[in-house]
Every structure is written in structure tokens, then in C-alpha cells.
Scaffold this motif. Sequence first.
Motif, PDB file in Angstrom:
ATOM      1  N   LEU A 149      18.078  50.958  36.623  1.00 19.18           N
ATOM      2  CA  LEU A 149      18.456  50.661  35.239  1.00 19.18           C
ATOM      3  C   LEU A 149      17.254  50.727  34.301  1.00 19.18           C
ATOM      4  CD1 LEU A 149      20.896  47.671  35.884  1.00 19.18           C
ATOM      5  CD2 LEU A 149      21.518  50.006  35.234  1.00 19.18           C
ATOM      6  N   LEU A 150      16.126  50.189  34.740  1.00 14.58           N
ATOM      7  CA  LEU A 150      14.921  50.208  33.900  1.00 14.58           C
ATOM      8  C   LEU A 150      14.350  51.618  33.758  1.00 14.58           C
ATOM      9  CD1 LEU A 150      13.344  46.875  35.078  1.00 14.58           C
ATOM     10  CD2 LEU A 150      13.891  47.459  32.716  1.00 14.58           C
ATOM     11  N   THR A 151      14.594  52.460  34.751  1.00 15.62           N
ATOM     12  CA  THR A 151      14.210  53.866  34.628  1.00 15.62           C
ATOM     13  C   THR A 151      14.914  54.495  33.433  1.00 15.62           C
ATOM     14  OG1 THR A 151      13.794  54.121  36.996  1.00 15.62           O
ATOM     15  CG2 THR A 151      14.309  56.126  35.763  1.00 15.62           C
ATOM     16  N   MET A 152      16.193  54.164  33.282  1.00 16.86           N
ATOM     17  CA  MET A 152      16.964  54.680  32.141  1.00 16.86           C
ATOM     18  C   MET A 152      16.396  54.147  30.820  1.00 16.86           C
ATOM     19  SD  MET A 152      20.780  54.121  33.718  1.00 16.86           S
ATOM     20  CE  MET A 152      21.154  54.546  35.421  1.00 16.86           C
ATOM     21  N   LEU A 153      16.077  52.853  30.793  1.00 17.48           N
ATOM     22  CA  LEU A 153      15.592  52.241  29.556  1.00 17.48           C
ATOM     23  C   LEU A 153      14.192  52.719  29.172  1.00 17.48           C
ATOM     24  CD1 LEU A 153      16.806  48.540  29.981  1.00 17.48           C
ATOM     25  CD2 LEU A 153      17.812  50.348  28.564  1.00 17.48           C
ATOM     26  N   LEU A 154      13.410  53.144  30.169  1.00 15.23           N
ATOM     27  CA  LEU A 154      12.033  53.566  29.922  1.00 15.23           C
ATOM     28  C   LEU A 154      11.981  54.756  28.959  1.00 15.23           C
ATOM     29  CD1 LEU A 154       9.347  52.460  31.015  1.00 15.23           C
ATOM     30  CD2 LEU A 154       9.388  54.255  32.739  1.00 15.23           C
ATOM     31  N   PHE A 155      13.006  55.598  29.030  1.00 16.73           N
ATOM     32  CA  PHE A 155      13.043  56.771  28.154  1.00 16.73           C
ATOM     33  C   PHE A 155      14.160  56.673  27.115  1.00 16.73           C
ATOM     34  CE2 PHE A 155      10.672  58.170  31.800  1.00 16.73           C
ATOM     35  CZ  PHE A 155       9.688  58.978  31.259  1.00 16.73           C
ATOM     36  N   PHE A 156      14.642  55.445  26.889  1.00 16.40           N
ATOM     37  CA  PHE A 156      15.623  55.198  25.825  1.00 16.40           C
ATOM     38  C   PHE A 156      14.913  54.409  24.738  1.00 16.40           C
ATOM     39  CE2 PHE A 156      18.802  52.308  23.898  1.00 16.40           C
ATOM     40  CZ  PHE A 156      19.618  53.271  23.310  1.00 16.40           C
ATOM     41  N   ASN A 157      14.625  55.055  23.628  1.00 19.42           N
ATOM     42  CA  ASN A 157      13.824  54.423  22.582  1.00 19.42           C
ATOM     43  C   ASN A 157      14.543  54.469  21.236  1.00 19.42           C
ATOM     44  OD1 ASN A 157      11.062  53.770  23.861  1.00 19.42           O
ATOM     45  ND2 ASN A 157      11.492  55.850  24.558  1.00 19.42           N
ATOM     46  N   PRO A 158      15.207  53.377  20.861  1.00 19.36           N
ATOM     47  CA  PRO A 158      15.898  53.318  19.568  1.00 19.36           C
ATOM     48  C   PRO A 158      14.912  53.488  18.414  1.00 19.36           C
ATOM     49  CG  PRO A 158      16.529  51.486  21.001  1.00 19.36           C
ATOM     50  CD  PRO A 158      15.357  52.138  21.633  1.00 19.36           C
ATOM     51  N   SER A 159      15.409  53.947  17.306  1.00 21.08           N
ATOM     52  CA  SER A 159      14.535  54.182  16.144  1.00 21.08           C
ATOM     53  C   SER A 159      14.147  52.893  15.434  1.00 21.08           C
ATOM     54  CB  SER A 159      15.230  55.101  15.143  1.00 21.08           C
ATOM     55  OG  SER A 159      16.409  54.491  14.640  1.00 21.08           O
ATOM     56  N   PHE A 160      14.995  51.844  15.563  1.00 24.94           N
ATOM     57  CA  PHE A 160      14.745  50.557  14.906  1.00 24.94           C
ATOM     58  C   PHE A 160      14.504  50.740  13.404  1.00 24.94           C
ATOM     59  CE2 PHE A 160      13.356  49.719  19.314  1.00 24.94           C
ATOM     60  CZ  PHE A 160      14.202  48.674  19.615  1.00 24.94           C
ATOM     61  N   GLY A 161      15.275  51.652  12.806  1.00 18.30           N
ATOM     62  CA  GLY A 161      15.160  51.871  11.360  1.00 18.30           C
ATOM     63  C   GLY A 161      13.820  52.414  10.930  1.00 18.30           C
ATOM     64  N   GLY A 162      13.126  53.060  11.862  1.00 18.68           N
ATOM     65  CA  GLY A 162      11.823  53.624  11.532  1.00 18.68           C
ATOM     66  C   GLY A 162      10.673  52.649  11.643  1.00 18.68           C
ATOM     67  N   TRP A 214      17.939  62.778  31.155  1.00 16.67           N
ATOM     68  CA  TRP A 214      17.305  63.021  32.453  1.00 16.67           C
ATOM     69  C   TRP A 214      16.972  61.696  33.146  1.00 16.67           C
ATOM     70  CZ3 TRP A 214      17.303  65.978  36.246  1.00 16.67           C
ATOM     71  CH2 TRP A 214      16.238  66.195  37.103  1.00 16.67           C
ATOM     72  N   ALA A 215      16.542  60.691  32.386  1.00 11.11           N
ATOM     73  CA  ALA A 215      16.223  59.376  32.957  1.00 11.11           C
ATOM     74  C   ALA A 215      17.475  58.701  33.518  1.00 11.11           C
ATOM     75  CB  ALA A 215      15.569  58.486  31.899  1.00 11.11           C
ATOM     76  N   VAL A 216      18.627  58.888  32.882  1.00 13.52           N
ATOM     77  CA  VAL A 216      19.881  58.327  33.402  1.00 13.52           C
ATOM     78  C   VAL A 216      20.199  58.931  34.767  1.00 13.52           C
ATOM     79  CG1 VAL A 216      22.384  58.228  33.073  1.00 13.52           C
ATOM     80  CG2 VAL A 216      20.855  57.742  31.153  1.00 13.52           C
ATOM     81  N   ILE A 217      20.048  60.232  34.885  1.00 10.42           N
ATOM     82  CA  ILE A 217      20.321  60.913  36.162  1.00 10.42           C
ATOM     83  C   ILE A 217      19.382  60.402  37.253  1.00 10.42           C
ATOM     84  CG2 ILE A 217      20.276  63.148  37.334  1.00 10.42           C
ATOM     85  CD1 ILE A 217      21.059  64.409  34.624  1.00 10.42           C
ATOM     86  N   ILE A 218      18.094  60.328  36.934  1.00 12.50           N
ATOM     87  CA  ILE A 218      17.110  59.854  37.914  1.00 12.50           C
ATOM     88  C   ILE A 218      17.392  58.399  38.301  1.00 12.50           C
ATOM     89  CG2 ILE A 218      14.661  59.392  38.324  1.00 12.50           C
ATOM     90  CD1 ILE A 218      15.465  62.354  38.270  1.00 12.50           C
ATOM     91  N   GLY A 219      17.768  57.565  37.339  1.00 11.68           N
ATOM     92  CA  GLY A 219      18.069  56.169  37.621  1.00 11.68           C
ATOM     93  C   GLY A 219      19.211  56.026  38.604  1.00 11.68           C
ATOM     94  N   LEU A 220      20.253  56.823  38.462  1.00  9.25           N
ATOM     95  CA  LEU A 220      21.397  56.772  39.383  1.00  9.25           C
ATOM     96  C   LEU A 220      20.989  57.208  40.793  1.00  9.25           C
ATOM     97  CD1 LEU A 220      24.194  58.242  37.071  1.00  9.25           C
ATOM     98  CD2 LEU A 220      23.940  55.856  37.805  1.00  9.25           C
ATOM     99  N   VAL A 221      20.150  58.227  40.882  1.00 11.91           N
ATOM    100  CA  VAL A 221      19.674  58.684  42.194  1.00 11.91           C
ATOM    101  C   VAL A 221      18.847  57.590  42.874  1.00 11.91           C
ATOM    102  CG1 VAL A 221      18.189  60.352  43.370  1.00 11.91           C
ATOM    103  CG2 VAL A 221      19.712  61.119  41.550  1.00 11.91           C
ATOM    104  N   ILE A 222      18.001  56.913  42.104  1.00 13.83           N
ATOM    105  CA  ILE A 222      17.179  55.820  42.654  1.00 13.83           C
ATOM    106  C   ILE A 222      18.064  54.723  43.243  1.00 13.83           C
ATOM    107  CG2 ILE A 222      15.656  53.906  41.974  1.00 13.83           C
ATOM    108  CD1 ILE A 222      14.320  55.890  40.018  1.00 13.83           C
ATOM    109  N   MET A 223      19.100  54.325  42.518  1.00 18.13           N
ATOM    110  CA  MET A 223      20.008  53.292  43.027  1.00 18.13           C
ATOM    111  C   MET A 223      20.673  53.729  44.329  1.00 18.13           C
ATOM    112  SD  MET A 223      21.949  51.826  39.647  1.00 18.13           S
ATOM    113  CE  MET A 223      21.325  52.329  38.072  1.00 18.13           C
ATOM    114  N   GLY A 224      21.098  54.986  44.381  1.00 18.17           N
ATOM    115  CA  GLY A 224      21.764  55.488  45.576  1.00 18.17           C
ATOM    116  C   GLY A 224      20.845  55.503  46.789  1.00 18.17           C
TER     117      GLY A 224
END
Length: 491
Positions: free
Chosen positions: A91-104, A186-196
Motif C-alpha cells: 500500500l505504501l508503495t502506491m502512496l510513494l508515487f501518489f502526490n496530490p497537488s494540495f492546491g499548489g 505503475w506504483a499501484v501495479i508494483i504494490g499489488l505484486v508485492i502483496m502477492g
Amino acid sequence: MKNWHLWKQRVSYGATDMAGNLIWQIVGLYLLFYYTTVLKISPAFVGTLFLVVRVIDAFDGLFFGYLIDHTHSKYGKSRPYFLWFGIPLGLLTMLLFFNPSFGGSKVFQLTWISIVYTLFSLVYSGANTPITAILPALTNDPDERTNLASARMVMTNIGTAVIGAISLPMVAKLGNGNSQLGWSVWAVIIGLVIMGLFTLAFWNLEENDELPVEEAEAEGVQLQSHLSVKDSLKGAIKNKPWVILSICFILLQTFWVIRMQTAVYYLTYVYRRADLVGAFNGLIIVAVLGNLSVPLLSKFMKHRNVMIVSLATFAIGEALMPLGVAFLFIGTVVATIAMGAAFSISFVMIADTVEYARSEMHIDEPGILSSVPMVGAKLGMGLGGALAGWILSWGGFNADAKVQGAKAITAISTSFIWLPVVLALAIVAILQFYKLNEKEVASAVRAAAAKVEADQADTPTATPEVPVTPTVEATKDKAADKDKDDLETED
């Protein structure tokens, strides 16, 4: 059937480190590049972040090692951690490359990155510390432990080779021109593989924590276990081979992280061949040759000498790479094969120090002692990441410039080639003080195991009682007694 069981265990054990290194490879190869070129964060901030997080969690491997030594469950000491921390790591693998803009807002963005990266580092330790800790409990055969360690590194390098080769093309394809989106998917895909992969390992590995206890009892020795943190650390510090190996592992991880993180810079700005990055990183697959060589080399050389030869060969390969594109690839093949052997034998050497603690010091704390790779990886990642970031800043690296200045080129070359060479040769010098003879330790382990088997064979098997068939006379007597009782009842 026995071969099937051995290979199932080897593949399942290898799956653990493959899972961890999928994200480790992406972080090592691309996170600095992603932060500085996609998110446009300054290299100095990223380098400082890497170092600060390493200060925070540098020794969390020891903490998790202590927890493992004091864990009691029907699944064993180490095995449950693959599930408890493997899923959150995905899950944290996914979040590592998920970066909201936070309104700039740059402040919120940097805060988000710092929090997620810190949590990722802590959970990574929880998932990966048990990988080395469980090895002594999977088998008491030293040769099979070497095979398991080699299988671990073979699968790791297959995974990292694939990740290194296809990550940038996959990001480009998934993002369709939007790099940030591509990295997120890509991070979502890798995160799922890690869990498996961690789940696979949890269900298939068989941990036997009683092996060292049985061997010690056969020799009439009482192992010290479940020690306090203070006593555990005191015992570890007295284990001289472990201390020397710990220092070497930290340096090993440091120069390898520096090299990984600056490879993309070296090809992009020194050789100006960004088109070769995928092929270059994909050559990590040749490390498998080094992994496979370890069981053979260890039959003819001490484990320490295998490490020394590997690091000297790595230095030669690195020195070839500035000589032209052809030598760039020849050199990295030589260096990568050498590092495959170096990493494989280092994990075997850690298991050697665990056995040394049991046989010579009568201490059974595999979790604490096996936390070396995690402590080394964290410190190496922090020091390596910080040094890489700082050296780039010193060189005046400009992410917006297609052509870097002479000082920036020198900084990149120093980080990618010459600093790793210096640190590799420093390890060779330090290993001269490593005196553990694993052949003698293995001989003592085999003798103890043989004694356990002999004692079990000599123990008489209890004969179950055979029920006695009552005779006719006994049956008549019981009937007469029953009639007498009935008459007394009527009276």
C-alpha cells in the motif's frame, strides 16, 4: 517429493526478497530522479530528507529483530511478519508515487512526501528483517542455507532486472505523456505484486524454531534466548565477526545505493544516451550469474574470500566504464556479476555469525543478529542518498539544463564510479580482520544434528497396552456378582 519440497521452499523464500526489492530498486534507481525531475524538488532537500529519515529509522531493524526474537505464534517467530508488514508495504508503495497537488502548496507537498517516505521506510524494515532472521530456522543444513540464500538473490535480481528495464517504458506508456500519472499507475501495479509475493511466502514457508534448541540440548548446553534489549546488544557487540560484517554491510549498501541512484544521471548527462537507461538497468539480470556461482565458490574458498574477490572484481568493472559505450556495458556486466556474488555471500555470512553465536557464545537471538542487512540497507540508503544529493548540489546540477557543466559532470562521475570503488576497496581492507571459520562452525552444527538424530533413534518407543479379553470364568464371576447385587437391592 523431497526435491519438490526443497524447491518450493527456495522459491517461496526468494519471493520475500523479490517483493522487497521490487520497490527497493525503484526507490534506488528512480525516486531521486522522480523527485528532482518530475516533481521539481531540489536535490538538496531530497538528499537531506533521505538522511533525516535514515537517522529516524536507521536502527529500526534492531527493534524488529528484537520483536522477532520475542514473538510466539503458531506460525513461528519470523513468518507472521511477511503478512503483518508485507501488505502495508504494498500500500505504501502506491502512496510513494501518489502526490496530490494540495492546491499548489509546496509546503503541503513536501510534508506529504516526508511523511509517506518515513512510513515506507519503517514498514519496509518490518517486512524485510524477518527474511534473514528466518533462514537459520528453515534448515540446519549449511549447504542448503547457501542454496536458499542463492535462490533468494537469483529471484531478487530477476525482479530488479525486470523493474530496471521496463519501468521507464511502462511509465511512459501508462502515463501517455504524463510522467506523474504514469508513475502513480505503475506504483499501484508494483504494490499489488508485492502483496502477492509476501502472501505466497507466508503460506509456503515452514519455520522450525526448535532446531537450534534441540542441537544445543544434545550437547548439554543451555541456549540463552528472550534476552532484554541491553543483553541482546551486549551479546551482539561481543560477537566480533558480526561487528566486522555489520560495518562492511553498511559500506556495501552505501556505495551500491549511490551507484544505483546516479546511474540514470551518468547515462543521461555524461554519455548523453538517455535511450540506453532501460537496457543498462536491465543488465542487473547478469547478477544471477554471480548468485549462482556462490555455492560453487564457497566449496573452494572461505566465505570471506569469496566476498573479497567479488569486491575486487567489482572495482575493476567500475574502472572500465568511462572508456566508451562498449566498455560502459562490459564494465557494468563485470561489476554486476561481482555484486551478485557479494550480496549472496553476505547473507550466508550473516547466518554464519548467528551459528557462531549459538555454538561459541550459546546465545540464540537470530532476530537481532539478522537485522544487519536492514540496518545496513537503511544507513546505506540514507548515507548514499544524502551523498548523491549533496554531491549533485555541489556540482551545480540543474534539472532544467539539457547539458550540464563540467563540475556537475565531475560530481556525477564521482558518485557513480569512483566513490563506489573507494568504498568497495575499504571493505576489502576491513575484511582482513574477519576471522570466522564457517567450516568449523558448520562441522559443529552437523555433529550436533547427528547427535539429535542418534538420541531420537535410541529413545525406546512406548508400546501401547493391549486390552485383555475376559475369560469365560471371569464373565461368569461378573454375572454372579451382578445377580447378588440385584438380590441385595430387592431386599
